[in-house]
Design an enzyme around this catalytic site. Sequence first.
Site, PDB file in Angstrom:
ATOM      1  N   THR A 105     189.028   6.398  60.072  1.00  0.00           N
ATOM      2  CA  THR A 105     188.929   7.845  60.036  1.00  0.00           C
ATOM      3  C   THR A 105     190.350   8.321  59.808  1.00  0.00           C
ATOM      4  O   THR A 105     191.293   7.592  60.091  1.00  0.00           O
ATOM      5  CB  THR A 105     188.408   8.377  61.391  1.00  0.00           C
TER       6      THR A 105
ATOM      7  N   ARG B 140     172.745   8.542  59.548  1.00  0.00           N
ATOM      8  CA  ARG B 140     173.637   8.410  60.703  1.00  0.00           C
ATOM      9  C   ARG B 140     174.730   9.470  60.669  1.00  0.00           C
ATOM     10  O   ARG B 140     175.334   9.745  59.646  1.00  0.00           O
ATOM     11  CB  ARG B 140     174.271   7.019  60.723  1.00  0.00           C
ATOM     12  N   VAL B 141     174.964  10.106  61.811  1.00  0.00           N
ATOM     13  CA  VAL B 141     176.060  11.055  61.984  1.00  0.00           C
ATOM     14  C   VAL B 141     176.965  10.524  63.080  1.00  0.00           C
ATOM     15  O   VAL B 141     176.494  10.159  64.160  1.00  0.00           O
ATOM     16  CB  VAL B 141     175.537  12.459  62.360  1.00  0.00           C
ATOM     17  N   GLY B 142     178.242  10.454  62.810  1.00  0.00           N
ATOM     18  CA  GLY B 142     179.195   9.941  63.785  1.00  0.00           C
ATOM     19  C   GLY B 142     179.819  11.032  64.626  1.00  0.00           C
ATOM     20  O   GLY B 142     179.324  12.167  64.704  1.00  0.00           O
ATOM     21  N   ASP B 143     180.940  10.699  65.236  1.00  0.00           N
ATOM     22  CA  ASP B 143     181.589  11.616  66.185  1.00  0.00           C
ATOM     23  C   ASP B 143     182.391  12.716  65.520  1.00  0.00           C
ATOM     24  O   ASP B 143     182.586  13.794  66.091  1.00  0.00           O
ATOM     25  CB  ASP B 143     182.523  10.816  67.100  1.00  0.00           C
TER      26      ASP B 143
ATOM     27  N   THR C 203     189.558   8.446  66.635  1.00  0.00           N
ATOM     28  CA  THR C 203     189.176   7.474  65.628  1.00  0.00           C
ATOM     29  C   THR C 203     188.697   6.212  66.323  1.00  0.00           C
ATOM     30  O   THR C 203     189.196   5.867  67.397  1.00  0.00           O
ATOM     31  CB  THR C 203     190.337   7.151  64.671  1.00  0.00           C
TER      32      THR C 203
ATOM     33  N   TRP D 273     185.086   3.708  67.243  1.00  0.00           N
ATOM     34  CA  TRP D 273     183.643   3.497  67.256  1.00  0.00           C
ATOM     35  C   TRP D 273     182.970   4.809  67.618  1.00  0.00           C
ATOM     36  O   TRP D 273     182.934   5.238  68.770  1.00  0.00           O
ATOM     37  CB  TRP D 273     183.323   2.401  68.269  1.00  0.00           C
ATOM     38  N   GLY D 274     182.399   5.477  66.611  1.00  0.00           N
ATOM     39  CA  GLY D 274     181.923   6.840  66.775  1.00  0.00           C
ATOM     40  C   GLY D 274     180.883   7.030  67.852  1.00  0.00           C
ATOM     41  O   GLY D 274     180.889   8.034  68.571  1.00  0.00           O
TER      42      GLY D 274
END
Length: 334
Positions: free
Chosen positions: A204, A232-235, A254, A256-257
């Site tokens: 990221t 999928r949507v991350g952080d 940054t 592991w979301g």
Amino acid sequence: MVLVVGCTQSDGQQEQQKKEWALALHGGAGAISEDRPDSVKQAYFDDLDEALTIGEDILADGGSAEDAVEKVINYLEDNPRFNAGKGAVFTHDGEHELDAAFMVGNTREAGTVTGVKTVKNPITLARKVMETSEHVMFATEGAERYADKVGVERVDQEYFYTESRYEALQRALDQEEEGDGKQSSLIPEEDKTALYADGEKYGTVGAVAVDKDGQIVAGTSTGGMTNKKFGRVGDVPIIGSGTYASDVVAVSMTGWGEKIMRAVSGHTVSSYMKYKPASLEEAGDYLLQEVLNPGEAGMIAVDKYGNIYTDMNTNGMFRGSSDSEGNREVAIWD
């Protein structure tokens, strides 16, 4: 210079001189190999130095934290070494889906986009969402329609392609086929030392800044995780998780979301500072050492005084920081 007094803060924050400006950036955290050729390492250092210089010049000339954060991230999005914009990783379906978020802490205004496939610089669109829309988040095709409305550049999917990212996807698909079919983009315990520098897992880019007017801004942009599954949507685009700014601190995460989201990481840092109360260093250490597990994340942050925090519980993070007092660092490992 402005004297700021915080009567209820911890000893380190009872009375502090506010710096004119401060800036930090990251280009991803993870198990970054130190065995790569010196020329490759130097290229990363040079890129981080150039990105930092872009933000420094804006802030030193009296520019805004918003502009500094956006332009720093634009540079990293355009650089194929980093997992954002050009050089974004591949999804399970062999595409690129990008996320970004932009937030101003003083007003809590924010804009985010998720799942965009044709926006050259998602951080610019996220800022436009914040500044020109009554909404906070736009997703997928709707975000791309909004990009057209506000004049943000669109590109074909081929623009984001890099050979190393494509090869990383093929390795991930092979590993998934050999395993039990579980999503290999979610790193199992035994695989936390995956070679991030090859773009396989973490990645990221982000920046945080405070300017001469005291505006605190956070921005983050990402291509997500290699082999991430459909939808999928991350952080990153979740305000309070991977990106957050308040009246006390701006944070960009940054790593592991999924883990970063479950900890509501950005908001956790802000709340720990505000309500415990605690210094930025204490809050950052709390998140990385007590809330998150080793190998999961890196964090950059700047508080309202211009104090900077850049640390990780991984073995490396591409990062840089600078302030108006001449403190400057570009680093990858400890």
